[in-house]
Design an enzyme around this catalytic site. Structure first.
Site, PDB file in Angstrom:
ATOM      1  N   CYS A   1       0.794  -1.317   0.137  1.00  0.00           N
ATOM      2  CA  CYS A   1       0.109   0.164  -0.053  1.00  0.00           C
ATOM      3  C   CYS A   1       0.821   1.252   0.104  1.00  0.00           C
ATOM      4  O   CYS A   1       2.188   1.197  -0.221  1.00  0.00           O
ATOM      5  CB  CYS A   1      -0.977  -0.055   1.317  1.00  0.00           C
ATOM      6  SG  CYS A   1      -2.293   1.044   1.257  1.00  0.00           S
TER       7      CYS A   1
ATOM      8  N   CYS B   1       4.647   0.316  -7.821  1.00  0.00           N
ATOM      9  CA  CYS B   1       5.278  -0.900  -7.221  1.00  0.00           C
ATOM     10  C   CYS B   1       6.547  -1.175  -7.781  1.00  0.00           C
ATOM     11  O   CYS B   1       6.634  -1.073  -9.067  1.00  0.00           O
ATOM     12  CB  CYS B   1       4.197  -1.998  -7.484  1.00  0.00           C
ATOM     13  SG  CYS B   1       4.645  -3.827  -7.046  1.00  0.00           S
TER      14      CYS B   1
ATOM     15  N   CYS C   1      -3.999  -0.300  -2.975  1.00  0.00           N
ATOM     16  CA  CYS C   1      -4.366   1.204  -3.576  1.00  0.00           C
ATOM     17  C   CYS C   1      -3.760   1.338  -4.850  1.00  0.00           C
ATOM     18  O   CYS C   1      -2.635   0.613  -5.147  1.00  0.00           O
ATOM     19  CB  CYS C   1      -3.864   1.940  -2.407  1.00  0.00           C
ATOM     20  SG  CYS C   1      -2.426   2.346  -2.277  1.00  0.00           S
TER      21      CYS C   1
END
Length: 140
Positions: free
Chosen positions: A8, A88, A81
């Site tokens: 997240c 990422c 999210c």
């Protein structure tokens, strides 16, 4: 052993709740759960309280940065999210990347009861997602 990372933005609410539920539903002998953020904001006390209401203790969780886990061969990386999905990092594994954007209950403005209710709603969404993920992937 299967390694699962929940990612997240701040590793404060949503990833912490998902970490708690995945650990709750998964077989601890065959699955290890981690959670992290692309930033660290500390574990939200309201997330801890809301999870405790449902019998899941995340009070000993810490807010970790994703950089701490680059050496772990993850089987699954679950972003919870959109911001984390966009940021990422590349993992040097064959990890299956999954994404589900949950609303951020810590951003809700309103009365104390409205904020608490938002946390409960998001908790319910995360619980269902995590339960289904564990069953679908036969990790229970």
């Amino acid at each position: 052993m299967k390694n699962i990372l929940v990612l997240c933005t701040g590793n404060s609410c949503r990833s912490q709740m998902a970490h708690g539920y995945l650990a709750h539903f998964a077989n601890p002998d065959t699955v290890k759960i981690y959670s992290a953020g692309v930033e660290t904001h500390g574990v939200n006390p309201l997330a801890v309280a809301i999870m405790k209401e449902d019998g899941v203790d995340i009070s000993k969780h810490t807010s970790n940065n994703v950089d701490e886990y680059f050496d772990i061969p993850f089987d699954y990386v679950i972003t919870v999210c959109d911001h984390a999905k966009e940021r990422c990092p590349f993992f040097p594994t064959q990890a299956v990347k999954l994404h589900h954007n949950f609303p951020d209950p810590s951003k809700v403005k309103g009365s104390t009861m409205e904020v608490i209710e938002s946390f409960r709603e998001v908790r319910g969404m995360i619980k269902e997602y995590c339960h289904d993920f564990i069953i679908k992937n036969e990790l229970d």
